[in-house]
Write a protein that holds these residues in place. Structure first.
Motif, PDB file in Angstrom:
ATOM      1  N   ARG A  59       0.839  -1.210   0.000  1.00 43.62           N
ATOM      2  CA  ARG A  59       0.000   0.000   0.000  1.00 43.62           C
ATOM      3  C   ARG A  59       0.871   1.257   0.000  1.00 43.62           C
ATOM      4  O   ARG A  59       0.546   2.239  -0.677  1.00 43.62           O
ATOM      5  CB  ARG A  59      -0.941  -0.006   1.215  1.00 43.62           C
ATOM      6  N   GLN A  60       1.959   1.221   0.760  1.00 43.32           N
ATOM      7  CA  GLN A  60       2.869   2.369   0.768  1.00 43.32           C
ATOM      8  C   GLN A  60       3.481   2.589  -0.613  1.00 43.32           C
ATOM      9  O   GLN A  60       3.600   3.727  -1.075  1.00 43.32           O
ATOM     10  CB  GLN A  60       3.982   2.139   1.803  1.00 43.32           C
ATOM     11  N   VAL A  61       3.880   1.510  -1.251  1.00 42.42           N
ATOM     12  CA  VAL A  61       4.474   1.618  -2.593  1.00 42.42           C
ATOM     13  C   VAL A  61       3.462   2.182  -3.576  1.00 42.42           C
ATOM     14  O   VAL A  61       3.785   3.082  -4.368  1.00 42.42           O
ATOM     15  CB  VAL A  61       4.980   0.237  -3.068  1.00 42.42           C
ATOM     16  N   LEU A  62       2.241   1.689  -3.539  1.00 45.65           N
ATOM     17  CA  LEU A  62       1.219   2.157  -4.483  1.00 45.65           C
ATOM     18  C   LEU A  62       0.886   3.626  -4.248  1.00 45.65           C
ATOM     19  O   LEU A  62       0.683   4.380  -5.213  1.00 45.65           O
ATOM     20  CB  LEU A  62      -0.037   1.298  -4.367  1.00 45.65           C
ATOM     21  N   ALA A  63       0.838   4.049  -2.991  1.00 51.13           N
ATOM     22  CA  ALA A  63       0.562   5.458  -2.703  1.00 51.13           C
ATOM     23  C   ALA A  63       1.679   6.339  -3.252  1.00 51.13           C
ATOM     24  O   ALA A  63       1.432   7.379  -3.883  1.00 51.13           O
ATOM     25  CB  ALA A  63       0.402   5.670  -1.196  1.00 51.13           C
ATOM     26  N   ALA A  64       2.929   5.935  -3.016  1.00 46.82           N
ATOM     27  CA  ALA A  64       4.069   6.720  -3.502  1.00 46.82           C
ATOM     28  C   ALA A  64       4.139   6.703  -5.024  1.00 46.82           C
ATOM     29  O   ALA A  64       4.388   7.732  -5.661  1.00 46.82           O
ATOM     30  CB  ALA A  64       5.371   6.171  -2.908  1.00 46.82           C
ATOM     31  N   ALA A  65       3.912   5.546  -5.622  1.00 48.95           N
ATOM     32  CA  ALA A  65       3.983   5.431  -7.078  1.00 48.95           C
ATOM     33  C   ALA A  65       2.875   6.227  -7.750  1.00 48.95           C
ATOM     34  O   ALA A  65       3.101   6.880  -8.773  1.00 48.95           O
ATOM     35  CB  ALA A  65       3.908   3.965  -7.491  1.00 48.95           C
TER      36      ALA A  65
END
Length: 212
Positions: A20-26
């Motif tokens: 979820r953190q990766v998707l938010a940042a991406a």
């Protein structure tokens, strides 16, 4: 048995939470800078994971983009359809309901609109085709609303409807772009602002520009 999606990620963070953190940042990186200028290395650094780990979780850069795009596209389509289906007697006009729905769906992730309308996607790629799928679906919904408006105004020219559909897309994009630069504005405040702007525009057109 522990499933892959529930295994611990980096630094004790569960994999699902790290994803979820990766998707938010991406999503933010793709939305702000576009597909072409966004690198997997930058996204990984923002989240504090290694580039190989990010590839392990999501695959290629294009697969990461699609993982960001699909929930955004689905969320926007669901919001627009729900807004257009509302037919209570005290409901605002369809255009304002749709805008309020868009702002609400994008709240907390405003750059996501530009993930969907990214002009730097590789031609003939899966990413470009998927984005076009969502754009076309949103345009089809817009066409329904704009055609109804034109019929009410006495126009049956299909080119009028087509031109208004594209003008509507441009208006939504311009409003979201302004909204990104004004983070203090809530979805409700934006909807109310649009109502005032529409009323002012209608007054100007009705008066033929008098008083300029």
């Amino acid at each position: 048995m522990t499933t892959p999606s529930s295994r611990a990620g980096t630094k004790g963070v569960p994999r699902a939470a790290r994803e979820r953190q990766v998707l938010a940042a991406a999503t933010e990186e793709f939305g702000r800078h576009g597909y072409e200028a966004t690198t997997v290395a930058v996204v990984a650094a923002r989240v504090g994971v290694t580039k190989p780990l990010l590839h392990h979780y999501f695959g290629s850069k294009q697969e990461l983009y699609l993982a960001c795009l699909n929930p955004v596209g689905d969320r926007l389509l669901d919001a627009i359809r729900a807004a257009m289906a509302e037919h209570t007697s005290d409901a605002p006009p369809t255009s304002l309901r749709v805008l309020h729905a868009l702002f609400t769906a994008l709240d907390g992730q405003r750059e996501a609109w530009f993930v969907l309308y990214d002009t730097t996607l590789p031609p003939d790629s899966d990413a470009a085709r998927r984005a076009e799928h969502y754009r076309r679906a949103i345009d089809d919904l817009a066409a329904i609303g704009t055609t109804d408006l034109l019929h009410a105004a006495g126009s049956s020219d299909p080119l009028d409807a087509d031109a208004l559909k594209y003008a509507w897309r441009g208006l939504c994009t311009a409003l979201v772009r302004w909204w990104v630069t004004h983070p203090d504005q809530s979805p409700q405040a934006m909807a109310e602002r649009c109502a005032r702007l529409f009323a002012a525009g209608h007054s100007i057109l009705a008066s033929g520009g008098e008083g300029r």
